[in-house]
Design a protein around this motif. Structure first.
Motif, PDB file in Angstrom:
ATOM      1  N   LEU A 146      60.071  59.059  27.182  1.00  0.00           N
ATOM      2  CA  LEU A 146      60.029  57.764  27.862  1.00  0.00           C
ATOM      3  C   LEU A 146      60.623  57.799  29.266  1.00  0.00           C
ATOM      4  N   HIS A 147      61.483  58.765  29.515  1.00  0.00           N
ATOM      5  CA  HIS A 147      62.139  58.808  30.817  1.00  0.00           C
ATOM      6  C   HIS A 147      61.630  59.904  31.749  1.00  0.00           C
ATOM      7  N   GLU A 180      58.229  61.153  31.635  1.00  0.00           N
ATOM      8  CA  GLU A 180      56.766  61.178  31.734  1.00  0.00           C
ATOM      9  C   GLU A 180      56.254  60.000  32.556  1.00  0.00           C
ATOM     10  N   ASP A 206      53.823  56.569  33.321  1.00  0.00           N
ATOM     11  CA  ASP A 206      53.794  55.281  32.617  1.00  0.00           C
ATOM     12  C   ASP A 206      52.888  55.272  31.392  1.00  0.00           C
ATOM     13  N   CYS A 217      54.415  57.055  28.549  1.00  0.00           N
ATOM     14  CA  CYS A 217      55.503  56.247  27.998  1.00  0.00           C
ATOM     15  C   CYS A 217      54.974  55.170  27.060  1.00  0.00           C
ATOM     16  N   THR A 244      53.464  56.868  23.868  1.00  0.00           N
ATOM     17  CA  THR A 244      54.537  57.447  23.057  1.00  0.00           C
ATOM     18  C   THR A 244      55.371  56.358  22.396  1.00  0.00           C
ATOM     19  N   GLY A 245      55.720  55.342  23.170  1.00  0.00           N
ATOM     20  CA  GLY A 245      56.510  54.238  22.622  1.00  0.00           C
ATOM     21  C   GLY A 245      55.780  53.502  21.516  1.00  0.00           C
TER      22      GLY A 245
END
Length: 91
Positions: free
Chosen positions: A22-23, A25, A27, A30, A33-34
């Protein structure tokens, strides 16, 4: 294809990998993945609150395989509060 199931007890062990993704890669990575991680959390939370059975497996791989359906059920069962539910619906 069946989604990889993460046992509820192991979700916190994966927080470092999630944090990195999340930090570090872009947007879109993110978001994907999220959302995938949250889907795994929803699956684990539902499994924790269901009996271990083929019926539960069939529901979670069929009628409840959809992210929105899982969020709806978790909210209706008071397993997640309204604000996180609304956030999940937005995703």
């Amino acid at each position: 294809m069946r989604k990889k199931q993460i046992p509820f007890e192991q979700l916190t062990a994966e927080e470092n990998e999630l944090y990195k993704a999340l930090h570090l890669e872009n947007d879109i990575i993110c978001v994907v993945t999220g959302a995938a991680f949250l889907d795994a959390v929803f699956d684990s939370l539902l499994r924790k609150n269901m009996m271990t059975s083929k019926v539960a497996d069939n529901l979670l791989s069929g009628a409840l395989s959809d992210f929105r359906a899982r969020a709806d059920l978790l909210y209706c069962l008071s397993l997640i509060p309204k604000e996180p539910y609304q956030d999940a619906v937005t995703i």
